[in-house]
Write a protein that holds these residues in place. Structure first.
Motif, PDB file in Angstrom:
ATOM      1  N   ASP A  20       0.834  -1.210   0.000  1.00  0.00           N
ATOM      2  CA  ASP A  20       0.000   0.000   0.000  1.00  0.00           C
ATOM      3  C   ASP A  20       0.866   1.257   0.000  1.00  0.00           C
ATOM      4  O   ASP A  20       0.529   2.263  -0.650  1.00  0.00           O
ATOM      5  CB  ASP A  20      -0.911   0.001   1.234  1.00  0.00           C
ATOM      6  N   VAL A  21       1.982   1.203   0.744  1.00  0.00           N
ATOM      7  CA  VAL A  21       2.880   2.361   0.797  1.00  0.00           C
ATOM      8  C   VAL A  21       3.472   2.634  -0.587  1.00  0.00           C
ATOM      9  O   VAL A  21       3.512   3.785  -1.058  1.00  0.00           O
ATOM     10  CB  VAL A  21       4.005   2.132   1.827  1.00  0.00           C
ATOM     11  N   SER A  22       3.925   1.580  -1.247  1.00  0.00           N
ATOM     12  CA  SER A  22       4.510   1.743  -2.588  1.00  0.00           C
ATOM     13  C   SER A  22       3.467   2.261  -3.577  1.00  0.00           C
ATOM     14  O   SER A  22       3.763   3.110  -4.437  1.00  0.00           O
ATOM     15  CB  SER A  22       5.080   0.405  -3.070  1.00  0.00           C
ATOM     16  N   THR A  23       2.247   1.762  -3.468  1.00  0.00           N
ATOM     17  CA  THR A  23       1.168   2.219  -4.359  1.00  0.00           C
ATOM     18  C   THR A  23       0.896   3.706  -4.148  1.00  0.00           C
ATOM     19  O   THR A  23       0.727   4.475  -5.117  1.00  0.00           O
ATOM     20  CB  THR A  23      -0.106   1.407  -4.093  1.00  0.00           C
ATOM     21  N   PHE A  24       0.852   4.130  -2.871  1.00  0.00           N
ATOM     22  CA  PHE A  24       0.619   5.550  -2.567  1.00  0.00           C
ATOM     23  C   PHE A  24       1.739   6.416  -3.138  1.00  0.00           C
ATOM     24  O   PHE A  24       1.496   7.497  -3.697  1.00  0.00           O
ATOM     25  CB  PHE A  24       0.512   5.737  -1.056  1.00  0.00           C
ATOM     26  N   GLU A  25       2.982   5.942  -3.022  1.00  0.00           N
ATOM     27  CA  GLU A  25       4.116   6.691  -3.565  1.00  0.00           C
ATOM     28  C   GLU A  25       3.984   6.845  -5.084  1.00  0.00           C
ATOM     29  O   GLU A  25       4.242   7.931  -5.641  1.00  0.00           O
ATOM     30  CB  GLU A  25       5.419   5.971  -3.208  1.00  0.00           C
ATOM     31  N   ARG A  26       3.544   5.794  -5.767  1.00  0.00           N
ATOM     32  CA  ARG A  26       3.380   5.883  -7.228  1.00  0.00           C
ATOM     33  C   ARG A  26       2.223   6.820  -7.584  1.00  0.00           C
ATOM     34  O   ARG A  26       2.290   7.554  -8.589  1.00  0.00           O
ATOM     35  CB  ARG A  26       3.149   4.484  -7.812  1.00  0.00           C
ATOM     36  N   LYS A  27       1.163   6.819  -6.772  1.00  0.00           N
ATOM     37  CA  LYS A  27       0.052   7.753  -7.005  1.00  0.00           C
ATOM     38  C   LYS A  27       0.545   9.198  -6.949  1.00  0.00           C
ATOM     39  O   LYS A  27       0.190  10.038  -7.794  1.00  0.00           O
ATOM     40  CB  LYS A  27      -1.040   7.557  -5.945  1.00  0.00           C
TER      41      LYS A  27
END
Length: 251
Positions: free
Chosen positions: A201-208
């Motif tokens: 989830d953290v990596s996904t948020f960073e990509r967002k």
């Protein structure tokens, strides 16, 4: 001895000879009588001692007989006590054996109960996880709306930005992207609200955030993830991305 006495008497004057002989005879009789009486006393003493010894013998015999009877009673009591102890030992062994068997049944029941609880726990975990996932989707929307209202009351502007990721940068396939942006004094804060956060989830948020900056050519000044639960790996990854994880809301 009598001949010697007669010779002694013959030497005495004739006129005194009979008188002295008679006196001597009387003396001898007195001595003999005294000896006889003394002997009688001795025999009486002997008889008394003999009687006393006989009484003592009888008393000792009776005492030994009573002691023998008492000893017999004692040995009988010891035998009864020994038998009682043996019976008690057998009874205790039987009870211990029954208790051991009962303990085995109890532990078997506990094992079965533990297995049943484990199965129920796993089943509940699956249901709670599924429920949490469904609740999380609803709660995040509700919570996001509540946070938005609170932030706006504080003078911040909250913008829910939606856009399409045609290249699949965020989810590795073309997807609709949604991100919340807080604006205050020209500063932009990207915020993600989730019921729990994993490292993915953290990596996904960073990509967002990166895709938002690229698509709208706007710089994000701060990145925040608001969640009641984050595992250690998620926290470590968030630090590497300079993302702040907030697990508790403070006034």
């Amino acid at each position: 001895m009598i001949e010697k006495l007669n010779k002694v008497f013959e030497k005495l004057p004739p006129e005194h000879r009979d008188t002295i002989r008679e006196a001597f005879i009387i003396l001898i009789e007195e001595v003999i009588n005294a000896v006889v009486k003394d002997n009688e006393r001795i025999w009486q003493a002997i008889e008394q001692n003999a009687k006393a010894i006989e009484e003592m013998r009888k008393t000792m015999k009776e005492g030994f007989e009573r002691q023998a009877q008492e000893n017999e009673k004692i040995w009988q009591a010891i035998d009864r006590l020994t038998n009682s102890i043996e019976e008690m030992r057998k009874t205790m062994n039987e009870r211990f054996e029954r208790q051991e068997k009962e303990n085995q049944r109890i532990w078997q029941a506990i094992d079965k109960l533990t297995q049943a609880i484990d199965k129920l726990d796993k089943k509940m975990d699956r249901k709670i996880t599924a429920l949490g996932a469904r609740w999380g989707l609803m709660a995040e929307g509700t919570f996001r709306a509540g946070i938005k209202e609170i932030i706006e009351d504080l003078g911040y502007a909250v913008e829910n930005v939606k856009f399409f990721d045609s290249e699949g940068y965020v989810f590795l396939k073309p997807s609709q992207i949604e991100i919340d942006i807080i604006i205050k004094d020209s500063k932009r804060i990207a915020i993600e609200i989730k019921s729990s956060i994993s490292e993915g989830d953290v990596s996904t948020f960073e990509r967002k955030v990166k895709l938002y900056e690229k698509k709208f050519n706007l710089k994000i000044d701060k990145k925040i993830i608001l969640t009641p639960f984050a595992n250690d790996k998620a926290i470590d990854i968030a630090k590497s991305f300079d993302i702040e994880i907030v697990e508790e809301l403070k006034e």
